[in-house]
Design a protein around this motif. Structure first.
Motif, PDB file in Angstrom:
ATOM      1  N   LYS A 180       0.821  -1.216   0.000  1.00  0.00           N
ATOM      2  CA  LYS A 180       0.000   0.000   0.000  1.00  0.00           C
ATOM      3  C   LYS A 180       0.855   1.267   0.000  1.00  0.00           C
ATOM      4  O   LYS A 180       0.625   2.204  -0.763  1.00  0.00           O
ATOM      5  N   TYR A 181       1.860   1.288   0.882  1.00  0.00           N
ATOM      6  CA  TYR A 181       2.627   2.520   1.083  1.00  0.00           C
ATOM      7  C   TYR A 181       3.980   2.519   0.362  1.00  0.00           C
ATOM      8  O   TYR A 181       4.785   3.429   0.570  1.00  0.00           O
ATOM      9  N   ASN A 182       4.226   1.493  -0.437  1.00  0.00           N
ATOM     10  CA  ASN A 182       5.441   1.418  -1.253  1.00  0.00           C
ATOM     11  C   ASN A 182       6.702   1.553  -0.389  1.00  0.00           C
ATOM     12  O   ASN A 182       7.577   2.374  -0.645  1.00  0.00           O
ATOM     13  N   VAL A 183       6.752   0.732   0.666  1.00  0.00           N
ATOM     14  CA  VAL A 183       7.895   0.751   1.577  1.00  0.00           C
ATOM     15  C   VAL A 183       8.359  -0.683   1.825  1.00  0.00           C
ATOM     16  O   VAL A 183       7.655  -1.641   1.514  1.00  0.00           O
ATOM     17  N   ASP A 184       9.535  -0.796   2.386  1.00  0.00           N
ATOM     18  CA  ASP A 184      10.054  -2.100   2.790  1.00  0.00           C
ATOM     19  C   ASP A 184      10.291  -2.037   4.291  1.00  0.00           C
ATOM     20  O   ASP A 184      11.335  -1.579   4.757  1.00  0.00           O
TER      21      ASP A 184
END
Length: 285
Positions: A236-240
């Motif tokens: 959803k938030y384009n993070v790792d």
């Protein structure tokens, strides 16, 4: 000059003794001795297989060395970033050093008044420095404001819900992690989004501002469910990111007018990230 064999006197420049014919400068032992054989070629031959084996091992290790080089090269941006962060922290560290330095006369004065020995003065100074550093770490760890997080899943849930229901979005943002705030465009943009959602809810439920949700307990999620929550947020938030825990929050609806409360049969969620608990808005996932 005399012959070393027979002792006869030999004219200057003669190559042989005029009496016995012995060559000048060569003794009988030297004349009859066999020339020494060099052992160097034999040692060289013996060392050659060892050198070949070392060469083979070095050749087989080449892919590993190349891979290590690639890893070090790929880590370079992270190392550079760490260097930048350390460099940016330097003014803060310098300022702390100045403040600690400025406290030395005061601590020394206190020690003198207490009539402490030099060794005990040193212990007092070290102890005071430790206390100051502990206070700094405590203040840093217990920060408030957007992205601050909470020490329990119930607190994170209550902060988000209370802030939203009572139109206190500063409180709501304390239960939102930094990566969500950044993804939504910053604190101001996220508050605008919450404001719009609040107005939409009021349009559907006119009495929405007269009640709030309150946590009554929680149940920890299993590792598989925890991984699903983690993956959903990453997508959803384009993070790792890596979360260390997730929980289902049991809650009730509290009427602000008379304080009455009742179970509404639904559940909320919270997750633990960087040692702090945050509310999980499942509707946004």
């Amino acid at each position: 000059m005399f012959c070393i064999k027979c002792g006869a006197e030999i004219p200057e420049g003669a190559r042989f003794c005029i009496r016995c014919g012995n060559p000048i400068g060569e003794s009988p032992e030297t004349k009859n001795a066999e020339p020494e054989k060099s052992v160097l070629p034999e040692k060289t031959v013996a060392v050659k297989p060892v050198m070949n084996e070392i060469g083979k091992k070095l050749e087989s290790a080449k892919p590993m060395i190349d891979k290590m080089g690639e890893k070090l090269e790929s880590a370079r941006p992270v190392i550079d970033k760490m260097g930048e962060k350390l460099e940016s922290a330097k003014p803060v560290v310098d300022k702390m050093g100045e403040k600690l330095e400025s406290t030395k006369p005061v601590i020394g004065k206190i020690a003198n008044k207490l009539k402490l020995k030099p060794g005990k003065k040193k212990v007092i100074i070290i102890g005071a420095v430790a206390v100051v550093l502990a206070l700094i770490m405590l203040l840093k760890g217990g920060r408030s404001g957007a992205g601050a997080g909470f020490s329990s899943p119930e607190e994170a849930f209550d902060a988000w819900m209370t802030g939203y229901c009572l139109h206190d979005f500063d409180l709501t943002l304390q239960a939102e992690p930094d990566f969500v705030i950044e993804y939504e465009g910053g604190e101001a943009r996220l508050k605008e989004t919450l404001q719009k959602n609040y107005e939409d809810d009021i349009a559907i439920y006119p009495n929405a501002g007269t009640f709030k949700f309150e946590a009554t307990g929680h149940t920890m999620l299993g590792k598989d469910e925890e991984k699903e929550v983690e993956q959903a947020m990453c997508d959803k938030y384009n993070v790792d990111i890596k979360i260390s825990a997730a929980a289902v929050i049991d809650h009730r609806l509290v009427d602000l007018s008379d304080g009455s409360a009742g179970d509404i049969g639904t559940s909320g969620y919270a997750f633990k990230y960087k040692r702090k608990w945050y509310y999980l808005n499942v509707q946004s996932l």
